[in-house]
Scaffold this motif. Structure first.
Motif, short mmCIF file in Angstrom:
data_model
loop_
_atom_site.label_atom_id
_atom_site.label_comp_id
_atom_site.label_asym_id
_atom_site.label_seq_id
_atom_site.Cartn_x
_atom_site.Cartn_y
_atom_site.Cartn_z
N TYR A 145 1.94 9.33 -9.40
CA TYR A 145 0.79 10.10 -10.38
C TYR A 145 1.70 11.02 -10.96
CZ TYR A 145 -2.88 13.06 -12.37
OH TYR A 145 -3.45 13.79 -13.24
N VAL B 247 -7.02 9.33 -7.58
CA VAL B 247 -5.61 9.24 -8.12
C VAL B 247 -5.53 8.00 -8.73
CG1 VAL B 247 -3.25 9.35 -7.23
CG2 VAL B 247 -4.71 11.00 -6.36
N GLU C 71 0.85 -1.16 -0.03
CA GLU C 71 0.00 0.03 0.05
C GLU C 71 0.92 1.36 0.17
OE1 GLU C 71 -2.71 -0.13 3.22
OE2 GLU C 71 -3.67 -1.80 2.52
N THR D 280 1.56 5.44 0.71
CA THR D 280 1.03 6.72 1.38
C THR D 280 0.41 7.58 0.39
OG1 THR D 280 3.00 7.77 1.06
CG2 THR D 280 2.70 6.29 3.18
N ALA D 281 -0.15 8.72 1.01
CA ALA D 281 -0.79 9.73 -0.11
C ALA D 281 0.48 10.37 -0.60
CB ALA D 281 -1.48 10.66 0.74
N GLN D 282 1.42 10.60 -0.09
CA GLN D 282 2.58 11.39 -0.69
C GLN D 282 3.10 10.49 -1.82
OE1 GLN D 282 4.06 14.73 0.02
NE2 GLN D 282 4.31 14.07 -2.12
N PHE E 144 -3.88 2.22 -3.55
CA PHE E 144 -3.97 3.81 -3.34
C PHE E 144 -4.93 4.31 -2.47
CE2 PHE E 144 -1.81 2.60 -7.27
CZ PHE E 144 -1.03 3.67 -7.65
N PRO E 145 -4.39 5.13 -1.66
CA PRO E 145 -5.59 5.77 -0.48
C PRO E 145 -6.43 6.59 -0.93
CG PRO E 145 -3.25 7.00 -0.43
CD PRO E 145 -3.19 5.82 -1.27
N ASN E 146 -6.26 7.32 -2.21
CA ASN E 146 -7.26 8.29 -3.06
C ASN E 146 -7.81 7.51 -4.27
OD1 ASN E 146 -8.41 10.12 -4.40
ND2 ASN E 146 -7.20 11.75 -3.50
N ALA F 285 1.92 8.22 -3.53
CA ALA F 285 0.60 7.93 -4.46
C ALA F 285 0.84 9.41 -5.54
CB ALA F 285 -0.81 7.81 -4.02
N ASP F 286 1.06 10.42 -4.98
CA ASP F 286 0.95 11.61 -5.52
C ASP F 286 2.14 11.66 -6.46
OD1 ASP F 286 -1.38 12.54 -4.72
OD2 ASP F 286 -0.48 13.69 -3.14
#
Length: 258
Positions: free
Chosen positions: A185, A218, A175, A177-179, A213-215, A181-182
């Motif tokens: 992206y 995204v 999995e 983290t949000a960072q 992905f947490p979002n 994943a960004d």
């Protein structure tokens, strides 16, 4: 060596034509023996120089690629894994996908040879003149994360965007983290906009990447772009790695066969 010979050698070094310098004596001997005419002598010397430059250029690109090991498609034993889609993999060796700026996803169980095939395709691309970069996905994300800390993120992103082919090994292992994943992206988006290819190797099917992905927004934006424009190769079969039994002397596990 005569004064004229010394002057010629110095001139070749000044012009950075050492490929000619290395073979000059042998070519002169051929010319003196009547094996080469005047134009042929010059053509062969020029060919020697271009051959040397091509070889040096390949070596430079191989160093920049940072492969874990030098692997080629020719040395991969498809007979050891008859379930592998050999025809599909050999078709990828034509590199039409690279010329079109498309991507390749190699997915399947551990040990079937995904990393070997990815690096072999990268090696082919290097031989065709392309700049290639190989890295574990976790290392690429760690490198980008370091850029946030020291404000070098744009430069680090540019370095991963620049090569004609980027190989992300062990993609979608855990999995994000949000960072992370960004960052992923931005990396894949930048490469897609520049028309540059990507190879991803993964133990998971692309359909199983979305929950990592947490979002979800995204995930949809990134993965739909990557998955829908890629050549997907499912690699299945017995492990390509040599068997390793506890206590067995001299047994080793070959790297790069995920």
């Amino acid at each position: 060596m005569t004064i004229v010979d010394t002057a010629l050698h110095d001139s070749l070094r000044t012009l950075k034509l050492s490929g000619m310098l290395h073979t000059l004596d042998a070519r002169l001997a051929q010319a003196q023996a009547g094996e080469l005419g005047h134009l042929e002598f010059l053509q062969v010397l020029c060919h020697d120089e271009t051959t040397r430059r091509d070889a040096m250029s390949i070596q430079r690109r191989l160093r920049r690629a940072r492969f874990e090991q030098t692997t080629t498609l020719e040395e991969f034993d498809f007979h050891a894994s008859p379930k592998l889609p050999a025809a599909q993999i050999r078709d990828l060796a034509a590199l039409r996908w690279l010329q079109a700026g498309e991507s390749v996803i190699l997915h399947g169980p551990v040990g079937v040879g995904k990393t070997h095939i990815a690096q072999a395709l990268g090696h082919l691309a290097v031989r065709r003149g392309a700049d290639v970069r190989f890295t574990k996905t976790s290392r690429a994300l760690a490198d980008l994360a370091g850029g946030h800390a020291d404000r070098t993120w744009p430069r680090r992103l540019a370095e991963l965007t620049r090569p004609a082919l980027l190989i992300l090994d062990d993609f979608a292992m855990r999995e994000l983290t949000a960072q992370q994943a960004d960052d992923l992206y931005e990396l894949i988006s930048e490469r897609a906009q520049a028309g540059r290819s990507l190879i991803a190797t993964s133990n998971r099917s692309p359909a199983d990447w979305y929950p990592l992905f947490p979002n979800p927004v995204v995930a949809e934006s990134l993965l739909d772009r990557l998955i829908n424009t890629s050549h997907q190769v499912f690699m299945n079969g017995p492990s390509y790695r040599p068997n390793k039994r506890p206590g067995r002397a001299g047994s080793t596990t070959t790297a790069g066969t995920k």
